[in-house]
Design a protein around this motif. Structure first.
Motif, mmCIF file in Angstrom:
data_model
loop_
_atom_site.group_PDB
_atom_site.id
_atom_site.type_symbol
_atom_site.label_atom_id
_atom_site.label_comp_id
_atom_site.label_asym_id
_atom_site.label_seq_id
_atom_site.Cartn_x
_atom_site.Cartn_y
_atom_site.Cartn_z
ATOM 1 N N ALA A 89 -3.480 13.204 0.913
ATOM 2 C CA ALA A 89 -4.336 12.362 0.068
ATOM 3 C C ALA A 89 -3.711 10.978 -0.101
ATOM 4 N N ALA A 90 -2.391 10.947 -0.263
ATOM 5 C CA ALA A 90 -1.689 9.674 -0.457
ATOM 6 C C ALA A 90 -1.809 8.792 0.786
ATOM 7 N N VAL A 107 2.019 20.327 -1.921
ATOM 8 C CA VAL A 107 2.779 19.131 -1.526
ATOM 9 C C VAL A 107 2.175 18.512 -0.259
ATOM 10 N N LEU A 108 1.821 19.361 0.697
ATOM 11 C CA LEU A 108 1.235 18.851 1.942
ATOM 12 C C LEU A 108 -0.112 18.172 1.683
ATOM 13 N N GLU A 109 -0.930 18.801 0.841
ATOM 14 C CA GLU A 109 -2.253 18.226 0.553
ATOM 15 C C GLU A 109 -2.128 16.908 -0.227
ATOM 16 N N ALA A 110 -1.220 16.871 -1.174
ATOM 17 C CA ALA A 110 -1.021 15.639 -1.948
ATOM 18 C C ALA A 110 -0.528 14.514 -1.036
ATOM 19 N N LYS A 159 1.632 11.606 -6.656
ATOM 20 C CA LYS A 159 2.035 12.242 -7.923
ATOM 21 C C LYS A 159 0.826 12.888 -8.620
ATOM 22 N N GLU A 160 -0.278 12.126 -8.727
ATOM 23 C CA GLU A 160 -1.482 12.657 -9.394
ATOM 24 C C GLU A 160 -2.072 13.840 -8.650
ATOM 25 N N TRP A 187 0.805 -1.231 0.000
ATOM 26 C CA TRP A 187 0.000 0.000 0.000
ATOM 27 C C TRP A 187 0.829 1.267 0.000
ATOM 28 N N HIS A 188 1.965 1.250 0.694
ATOM 29 C CA HIS A 188 2.768 2.484 0.718
ATOM 30 C C HIS A 188 3.493 2.693 -0.606
ATOM 31 N N ALA A 189 3.611 1.635 -1.439
ATOM 32 C CA ALA A 189 4.104 1.843 -2.810
ATOM 33 C C ALA A 189 2.964 2.366 -3.682
ATOM 34 N N LYS A 190 1.783 1.785 -3.495
ATOM 35 C CA LYS A 190 0.644 2.191 -4.328
ATOM 36 C C LYS A 190 0.165 3.615 -4.030
ATOM 37 N N MET A 191 0.516 4.127 -2.864
ATOM 38 C CA MET A 191 0.080 5.498 -2.557
ATOM 39 C C MET A 191 0.952 6.547 -3.266
ATOM 40 N N LEU A 192 2.101 6.138 -3.794
ATOM 41 C CA LEU A 192 3.005 7.123 -4.393
ATOM 42 C C LEU A 192 2.470 7.688 -5.716
#
Ligand code: KDO
Length: 329
Positions: free
Chosen positions: A265-266, A259-262, A49-50, A40-45
């Motif tokens: 979200a991640a 950056v903080l908001e992204a 980015k998005e 999951w911590h890989a899939k959140m990256l």
């Protein structure tokens, strides 16, 4: 006249500067992690980015490097501090190497569950502890993600009910003093090894077991080379999505906000997916034929807490912090 030329010159350089800002290359954010792609911590990256692209179109170039291909596990903080890496997901154990106070978050059986973890880090405790990381390491923590609750995952059929049953068990731990301390506090014989080496070490019998949250046991396929899962719940683990201070300081206020908001979200994506999957996985592994059982968790809790409280580690913990963490409801 001189003043005419000066004005013209200024106007020209102003235009140039504006043009440069407009055409400037996006800010590169390389993220290095040992995580495997389906965890999951890989899939959140890609989510990071998005979400960043949505908020700051064209301003960032996020590059994701999994499987410790860019930096080896544990080398990320120093790489960020030297300006060789922009982003990573670091652990409390990584931070504790440079800020002993942070070893409080490496202690087994302190954080109670994912919700408690979120609340602790969202409180003034998190603000104080993050500030230490900014001031002493020059690293900006953007958000905390739930890595999962660590369980024992072993080869063979020895039944583990209490810490005494782990005597002589070669338990792989990540390579640092605080990790090895945790392995020892559990009653095992801890051996340091990088994450990427676990699978083969289990397969060949170089180690008897490893500890990780169940979603990681699934993602890295450790269930293929082990026979049992002992549900000790010994560490409600966290991962801190972080930015090199040198990069953070280059951002304008809007970019910092984006950056903080992204990052938020991640980690929200990670937390939701991981918590849901974690609920299901014990049953899934049992169905695959692994022995999955709950030991005497109270015996583990008592043994581990005693080890920490009697250790030099706990002498470095900020005064009253254990009580403050316990009081977060
Ligand atoms: C591990 O090596 O067991 C660990 O779970 C430690 C974490 O801090 C983190 O580095 C994690 O591995 C990697 O991200 C791989 O999932």
């Amino acid at each position: 006249s001189l003043s005419r030329r000066l004005v013209l010159g200024l106007a020209l350089s102003g235009a140039l500067a504006a043009g440069q800002a407009f055409a400037a290359d996006p800010i590169k954010l390389r993220i290095s992690t040992p995580a495997v792609d389906s965890d999951w911590h890989a899939k959140m990256l890609p989510v990071f980015k998005e979400e960043l692209e949505k908020r700051a179109p064209g301003q960032f170039d996020v590059e994701i490097h999994l499987n410790a291909t860019l930096f080896k596990q544990g080398a990320e903080p120093a790489a960020m501090q030297r300006g060789n890496l922009e982003m990573a997901m670091i652990s409390a154990f990584d931070i504790a190497k440079q800020i002993p106070e942070w070893s409080i978050f490496t202690a087994g059986y302190l954080i109670r569950d994912p919700e408690h973890q979120q609340k602790v880090f969202a409180s003034d405790i998190g603000q104080e502890m993050y500030k230490l990381v900014e001031d002493k390491m020059g690293i900006k923590i953007l958000a905390v993600g739930y890595l999962g609750t660590r369980q024992l995952n072993l080869r063979g059929d020895r039944e583990v009910k209490t810490p005494a049953d782990l005597a002589g068990v070669k338990l792989r731990m990540p390579s640092s003093d605080t990790w090895l301390f945790l392995g020892k506090a559990l009653g095992a014989n801890p051996l340091p090894l990088a994450f990427g080496e676990i699978y083969t070490a289990l397969q060949t019998g170089a180690i008897d077991g490893q500890d990780n949250p169940l979603p990681t046991v699934r993602a890295a396929k450790f269930y293929e080379v082990t026979n049992q899962i002992v549900l000790t719940d010994h560490l409600v683990d966290a991962i801190f999505l972080s930015l090199a201070g040198s990069t953070w300081n280059k951002l304008d206020d809007k970019q910092k906000q984006a950056v903080l908001e992204a990052a938020q979200a991640a980690v929200a994506f990670n937390n939701e997916g991981r918590i849901n999957e974690e609920r299901q996985l014990a049953a899934d592994f049992a169905q695959m034929g692994l022995k999955v059982y709950r030991p005497d968790v109270e015996a583990f809790r008592a043994h581990v807490q005693k080890a920490y409280l009697e250790s030099d580690l706990s002498k470095t913990w900020p005064k009253g912090m254990v009580e403050r963490i316990n009081a977060v409801k």
